[in-house]
Design an enzyme around this catalytic site. Structure first.
Site, PDB file in Angstrom:
ATOM      1  N   PHE A  80      48.414  39.054  45.523  1.00 38.98           N
ATOM      2  CA  PHE A  80      49.037  39.350  44.229  1.00 38.98           C
ATOM      3  C   PHE A  80      48.735  40.766  43.741  1.00 38.98           C
ATOM      4  O   PHE A  80      49.215  41.161  42.668  1.00 38.98           O
ATOM      5  CB  PHE A  80      48.597  38.322  43.171  1.00 38.98           C
ATOM      6  CG  PHE A  80      47.109  38.252  42.919  1.00 38.98           C
ATOM      7  CD1 PHE A  80      46.473  39.173  42.098  1.00 38.98           C
ATOM      8  CD2 PHE A  80      46.344  37.247  43.501  1.00 38.98           C
ATOM      9  CE1 PHE A  80      45.110  39.108  41.857  1.00 38.98           C
ATOM     10  CE2 PHE A  80      44.973  37.171  43.266  1.00 38.98           C
ATOM     11  CZ  PHE A  80      44.357  38.099  42.445  1.00 38.98           C
ATOM     12  N   LYS A  95      46.690  45.122  27.742  1.00 38.63           N
ATOM     13  CA  LYS A  95      47.584  45.257  28.887  1.00 38.63           C
ATOM     14  C   LYS A  95      49.044  45.393  28.436  1.00 38.63           C
ATOM     15  O   LYS A  95      49.374  45.096  27.280  1.00 38.63           O
ATOM     16  CB  LYS A  95      47.426  44.015  29.781  1.00 38.63           C
ATOM     17  CG  LYS A  95      46.028  43.852  30.379  1.00 38.63           C
ATOM     18  CD  LYS A  95      45.978  42.648  31.316  1.00 38.63           C
ATOM     19  CE  LYS A  95      44.624  42.507  31.983  1.00 38.63           C
ATOM     20  NZ  LYS A  95      44.612  41.446  33.019  1.00 38.63           N
ATOM     21  N   HIS A  98      42.115  43.026  29.246  1.00 31.11           N
ATOM     22  CA  HIS A  98      40.995  43.132  30.193  1.00 31.11           C
ATOM     23  C   HIS A  98      39.724  43.268  29.372  1.00 31.11           C
ATOM     24  O   HIS A  98      39.708  43.969  28.362  1.00 31.11           O
ATOM     25  CB  HIS A  98      41.139  44.363  31.090  1.00 31.11           C
ATOM     26  CG  HIS A  98      39.853  44.663  31.814  1.00 31.11           C
ATOM     27  ND1 HIS A  98      39.469  43.978  32.943  1.00 31.11           N
ATOM     28  CD2 HIS A  98      38.829  45.522  31.520  1.00 31.11           C
ATOM     29  CE1 HIS A  98      38.282  44.418  33.342  1.00 31.11           C
ATOM     30  NE2 HIS A  98      37.874  45.353  32.493  1.00 31.11           N
ATOM     31  N   TYR A 146      40.388  47.451  39.895  1.00 27.85           N
ATOM     32  CA  TYR A 146      40.520  46.112  40.482  1.00 27.85           C
ATOM     33  C   TYR A 146      40.135  46.142  41.967  1.00 27.85           C
ATOM     34  O   TYR A 146      40.775  45.480  42.785  1.00 27.85           O
ATOM     35  CB  TYR A 146      41.948  45.597  40.295  1.00 27.85           C
ATOM     36  CG  TYR A 146      42.280  45.174  38.880  1.00 27.85           C
ATOM     37  CD1 TYR A 146      41.401  44.387  38.127  1.00 27.85           C
ATOM     38  CD2 TYR A 146      43.497  45.517  38.285  1.00 27.85           C
ATOM     39  CE1 TYR A 146      41.710  43.992  36.820  1.00 27.85           C
ATOM     40  CE2 TYR A 146      43.815  45.111  36.990  1.00 27.85           C
ATOM     41  CZ  TYR A 146      42.919  44.353  36.266  1.00 27.85           C
ATOM     42  OH  TYR A 146      43.226  43.941  34.986  1.00 27.85           O
ATOM     43  N   GLU A 200      33.068  51.015  33.961  1.00 27.91           N
ATOM     44  CA  GLU A 200      34.464  51.007  33.498  1.00 27.91           C
ATOM     45  C   GLU A 200      34.677  51.980  32.334  1.00 27.91           C
ATOM     46  O   GLU A 200      35.705  52.649  32.254  1.00 27.91           O
ATOM     47  CB  GLU A 200      34.863  49.584  33.102  1.00 27.91           C
ATOM     48  CG  GLU A 200      34.951  48.661  34.311  1.00 27.91           C
ATOM     49  CD  GLU A 200      35.315  47.222  33.965  1.00 27.91           C
ATOM     50  OE1 GLU A 200      35.409  46.881  32.763  1.00 27.91           O
ATOM     51  OE2 GLU A 200      35.523  46.442  34.912  1.00 27.91           O
ATOM     52  N   ARG A 256      33.932  38.720  26.116  1.00 26.74           N
ATOM     53  CA  ARG A 256      34.436  37.870  27.217  1.00 26.74           C
ATOM     54  C   ARG A 256      34.728  36.457  26.687  1.00 26.74           C
ATOM     55  O   ARG A 256      35.728  35.844  27.054  1.00 26.74           O
ATOM     56  CB  ARG A 256      33.412  37.784  28.355  1.00 26.74           C
ATOM     57  CG  ARG A 256      33.398  38.959  29.297  1.00 26.74           C
ATOM     58  CD  ARG A 256      34.630  39.092  30.159  1.00 26.74           C
ATOM     59  NE  ARG A 256      34.698  38.148  31.252  1.00 26.74           N
ATOM     60  CZ  ARG A 256      35.537  38.270  32.284  1.00 26.74           C
ATOM     61  NH1 ARG A 256      36.370  39.318  32.360  1.00 26.74           N
ATOM     62  NH2 ARG A 256      35.570  37.386  33.231  1.00 26.74           N
ATOM     63  N   ASN A 259      48.048  38.526  31.078  1.00 27.35           N
ATOM     64  CA  ASN A 259      47.118  37.791  30.214  1.00 27.35           C
ATOM     65  C   ASN A 259      46.484  38.671  29.133  1.00 27.35           C
ATOM     66  O   ASN A 259      45.326  38.515  28.778  1.00 27.35           O
ATOM     67  CB  ASN A 259      46.063  37.068  31.062  1.00 27.35           C
ATOM     68  CG  ASN A 259      45.299  38.019  31.969  1.00 27.35           C
ATOM     69  OD1 ASN A 259      45.502  39.231  31.922  1.00 27.35           O
ATOM     70  ND2 ASN A 259      44.410  37.479  32.781  1.00 27.35           N
ATOM     71  N   ARG A 273      43.414  34.868  25.104  1.00 27.64           N
ATOM     72  CA  ARG A 273      44.347  34.405  26.133  1.00 27.64           C
ATOM     73  C   ARG A 273      44.851  33.006  25.815  1.00 27.64           C
ATOM     74  O   ARG A 273      46.023  32.686  26.060  1.00 27.64           O
ATOM     75  CB  ARG A 273      43.669  34.461  27.499  1.00 27.64           C
ATOM     76  CG  ARG A 273      43.490  35.898  28.024  1.00 27.64           C
ATOM     77  CD  ARG A 273      42.567  35.949  29.218  1.00 27.64           C
ATOM     78  NE  ARG A 273      42.542  37.264  29.852  1.00 27.64           N
ATOM     79  CZ  ARG A 273      41.669  37.609  30.786  1.00 27.64           C
ATOM     80  NH1 ARG A 273      40.741  36.742  31.198  1.00 27.64           N
ATOM     81  NH2 ARG A 273      41.705  38.816  31.326  1.00 27.64           N
TER      82      ARG A 273
HETATM   83  N1  UDP Z   1      45.002  38.118  38.482  1.00 26.16           N
HETATM   84  C1  UDP Z   1      46.207  37.678  39.020  1.00 26.16           C
HETATM   85  N2  UDP Z   1      46.218  36.557  39.809  1.00 26.16           N
HETATM   86  C2  UDP Z   1      45.075  35.853  40.080  1.00 26.16           C
HETATM   87  C3  UDP Z   1      43.862  36.309  39.549  1.00 26.16           C
HETATM   88  C4  UDP Z   1      43.855  37.434  38.754  1.00 26.16           C
HETATM   89  O1  UDP Z   1      47.239  38.292  38.785  1.00 26.16           O
HETATM   90  O2  UDP Z   1      45.144  34.843  40.804  1.00 26.16           O
HETATM   91  C5  UDP Z   1      44.986  39.301  37.615  1.00 26.16           C
HETATM   92  C6  UDP Z   1      44.858  38.939  36.122  1.00 26.16           C
HETATM   93  O3  UDP Z   1      45.654  39.835  35.370  1.00 26.16           O
HETATM   94  C7  UDP Z   1      43.367  39.152  35.870  1.00 26.16           C
HETATM   95  C8  UDP Z   1      43.090  40.368  36.771  1.00 26.16           C
HETATM   96  O4  UDP Z   1      43.873  40.120  37.944  1.00 26.16           O
HETATM   97  O5  UDP Z   1      43.099  39.393  34.509  1.00 26.16           O
HETATM   98  C9  UDP Z   1      41.640  40.563  37.142  1.00 26.16           C
HETATM   99  O6  UDP Z   1      41.164  39.387  37.755  1.00 26.16           O
HETATM  100  P1  UDP Z   1      39.705  38.843  37.441  1.00 26.16           P
HETATM  101  O7  UDP Z   1      39.423  37.749  38.416  1.00 26.16           O
HETATM  102  O8  UDP Z   1      38.738  39.980  37.362  1.00 26.16           O
HETATM  103  O9  UDP Z   1      39.893  38.132  36.003  1.00 26.16           O
HETATM  104  P2  UDP Z   1      39.467  38.569  34.517  1.00 26.16           P
HETATM  105  O10 UDP Z   1      38.118  39.237  34.629  1.00 26.16           O
HETATM  106  O11 UDP Z   1      40.532  39.498  33.992  1.00 26.16           O
HETATM  107  O12 UDP Z   1      39.425  37.281  33.754  1.00 26.16           O
HETATM  108 MG    MG Z   2      37.494  40.749  35.877  1.00 26.82          MG
END
Ligand code: UDP
Ligand code: MG
Length: 153
Positions: A57, A9, A115, A49, A126, A85, A112, A102
């Site tokens: 957000f 990112k 992805h 997303y 994806e 993951r 963070n 992270r």
């Molecule tokens: N995100 C955010 N606020 C939140 C939750 C998620 O800005 O409260 C962003 C964050 O960058 C995250 C992305 O949205 O990595 C995708 O969210 P997801 O729940 O899919 O988390 P991930 O799979 O990236 O852990």
């Molecule tokens: Mg995710």
């Protein structure tokens, strides 16, 4: 073997952590079979997303993902979706375990660093969203016999 999609990112690019993340991937024994820089836009982010478009957000998330170009990668390995993951850690960098990307490299729940696809099914979708077939180089590394036991392959 499984494949997964990774995006480094803008928080990773801007903070000069691209090399550190790639080192961790290579040190683990995961094979990089696709890699390119891309400027994301709102259209691709609304697809990527889609589970978050209604969240308050989301506009901030979009802006943060478009702030600089990103680096997109396709990784290959046995169980690589789950392995990467686990290496990525929890969504919020402040809660992610030390030793994860992270957990070690960020303090934010949004900025963070990476992805990572969350299932084999979403990885397929994806990868097709971010890569053309001719941008993926599904080669077999020469050292495969030293990465896995025979009965794992
Ligand atoms: N995100 C955010 N606020 C939140 C939750 C998620 O800005 O409260 C962003 C964050 O960058 C995250 C992305 O949205 O990595 C995708 O969210 P997801 O729940 O899919 O988390 P991930 O799979 O990236 O852990
Ligand atoms: Mg995710």
């Amino acid at each position: 073997m499984e494949q997964t999609l990774v995006i480094l990112k803008p928080s990773c690019v801007e903070r000069g952590l691209i090399g550190d993340v790639i080192s961790r991937i290579q040190n683990k024994g995961i094979t990089i079979i696709g890699m390119k820089m891309m400027q994301l836009n709102e259209q691709i982010l609304r697809e990527h997303y889609s589970h978050l478009v209604e969240k308050p957000f989301f506009p901030g998330l979009c802006a943060s993902m478009m702030a600089t170009p990103v680096v997109c990668m396709v990784l290959k390995g046995i169980d690589v979706v789950e392995v990467f993951r686990t290496m990525t850690g929890s969504t919020n960098g402040r809660k992610a375990a030390p030793g994860t990307l992270r957990g070690d490299f960020c303090m934010s729940g949004q900025a963070n660093i990476v992805h990572a696809s969350d299932s084999v099914e979403s990885a397929k979708v994806e990868i097709a969203r971010f890569f053309r077939p001719d941008e993926i180089f599904d080669y077999t590394p020469d050292n495969l016999a030293f990465l896995y036991a025979d009965d794992e392959l």
